[in-house]
Design an enzyme around this catalytic site. Structure first.
Site, PDB file in Angstrom:
ATOM      1  N   VAL A 131      20.822 -17.926  28.959  1.00 45.15           N
ATOM      2  CA  VAL A 131      20.246 -17.942  30.305  1.00 45.15           C
ATOM      3  C   VAL A 131      19.111 -18.948  30.304  1.00 45.15           C
ATOM      4  O   VAL A 131      18.289 -18.973  29.379  1.00 45.15           O
ATOM      5  CB  VAL A 131      19.725 -16.540  30.703  1.00 45.15           C
ATOM      6  CG1 VAL A 131      19.003 -16.600  32.041  1.00 45.15           C
ATOM      7  CG2 VAL A 131      20.875 -15.531  30.777  1.00 45.15           C
ATOM      8  N   THR A 154      21.216 -28.084  39.145  1.00 45.22           N
ATOM      9  CA  THR A 154      20.738 -26.881  39.830  1.00 45.22           C
ATOM     10  C   THR A 154      20.269 -27.200  41.253  1.00 45.22           C
ATOM     11  O   THR A 154      19.916 -28.329  41.545  1.00 45.22           O
ATOM     12  CB  THR A 154      19.547 -26.349  39.000  1.00 45.22           C
ATOM     13  OG1 THR A 154      20.052 -25.896  37.766  1.00 45.22           O
ATOM     14  CG2 THR A 154      18.775 -25.250  39.674  1.00 45.22           C
TER      15      THR A 154
END
Ligand code: ASP
Length: 351
Positions: free
Chosen positions: A247, A218
């Protein structure tokens, strides 16, 4: 008499200003950072890294910091700086965000992002989007142009496109290395050779990150602008082989991203399930606000707590005085910072 005093004061002050300009910043003196970024944490080892790959990461991180810094230097808001820095990383195949996003079990790319303004505590987020080139821009649009904080899937895509965000065909996100990474994970899963957090350590060559870290890579940024306002943002493709519309923490305000001028701007990267349960980014801020911890001590405590729960990853934070924290409990985390004079520092491994 008064005039003499005033003239004396002016003389002394100009002397002080001149002296303070001439004196080089000595060790121990406070360096004020205006931006800190990360490009993911994980099993990032020197052994799985080539000099060329290391150089490519350093250049991409430097470009991202420079893009954010340019915004701040020109007097723009920290939110713009965060967006610019994250856009650079989203447009690079090196990171698990935007172009380089990992694949879901079904062979798709479902992207998440969030952004938060420390001055107003306004926030925006999108999750599970498949055709937005820069999900952080969509998160910003949700914050600025809607009455909501979070939008998911098709609705988020329609809203973002209607509000000027660039769309791309889902095939834009295809990269061979990420695809191969997925295939390896699926076959290891099928042959029963891999548990959730135990995949062939040699399975990823794209980032020098072992396949064990199917969930890492990320990107995130925190900036402090000339008005003293903080902003933070995070963008991700999530976790390789994710299923059922999973998620992670990145688009969750308080877990992946949090920002408050009273404390700090924060962005997380790591095993998202643990960051959600720790409410990691907000916890860091609360430790500063309610317990009086420094940004560094608060970041260390959050990472310690995540480790004790069985999770791993990293966190970056920047406080209103320009102090930086970059903590992680993995072997490495792509990370960097830039100070108010434009001096860039980049790190990959534990130093
Ligand atoms: N935290 C992200 C997630 O769980 C992954 C990462 O940081 O790389 O979706």
């Amino acid at each position: 008499m008064n005039r003499v005093v005033i003239i004396l004061c002016c003389f002394l002050m100009s002397g002080f200003l001149l002296a303070s300009c001439d004196v080089p910043v000595s060790e121990g003196q406070h360096t004020k950072y205006v931006m800190v970024i990360h490009g993911g944490a994980g099993t990032i080892n020197k052994e799985s890294m080539t000099p060329e790959k290391e150089q490519a990461y350093k250049e991409a991180l430097t470009e991202a910091l420079q893009a954010g810094y340019d915004q701040i230097k020109e007097g723009r808001a920290s939110l713009d700086a965060v967006q610019s820095a994250i856009n650079v990383m989203e447009n690079s195949p090196l990171f698990n965000a935007g172009k380089g996003a990992v694949f879901t079990h079904d062979g798709k790319n479902e992207l998440d992002a969030s952004i938060m303004d420390g001055a107003t505590l306004k926030a925006g987020a999108v999750a599970g989007v498949t055709n937005l080139k820069n999900p952080i821009n969509a998160a910003r649009a949700v914050m600025d142009k809607s009455e909501h904080v979070m939008m998911v899937g098709r609705g988020a895509e329609i809203f973002a496109a209607a509000n000027g965000c660039d769309t791309v065909p889902p095939s834009y996100f295809f990269t061979q290395e990420r695809w191969d990474q997925l295939q390896r994970m699926i076959s290891q899963e099928e042959t029963g050779h891999a548990a959730f957090n135990d995949i062939d350590p040699k399975s990823s060559s794209i980032s020098g990150v072992s396949g064990k870290d199917k969930k890492f890579g990320t990107v995130g940024a925190v900036a402090l602008d000339k008005s003293g306002n903080l902003a933070a943002g995070t963008s991700t493709g999530g976790m390789t082989n994710k299923k059922y519309g999973r998620v992670g923490d990145a688009p969750i305000i308080g877990a992946g991203t949090y920002c408050n001028n009273a404390t700090a701007g924060i962005s997380s990267t790591g095993w998202g399930e643990f960051y959600i349960r720790e409410v990691a980014a907000n916890r860091l801020s609360s430790l500063m606000e309610l317990k009086g911890l420094s940004v560094d001590d608060a970041a260390r405590q959050v990472i310690d707590e995540i480790g004790k729960m069985g999770g791993n990853g990293g966190i970056i934070a920047l406080d209103k005085a320009g102090n930086v924290a970059m903590e992680f409990n993995t072997p490495g985390m792509y990370r960097g910072m830039i100070d108010e004079n434009g001096k860039v520092s980049i790190f990959i491994y534990k130093e």
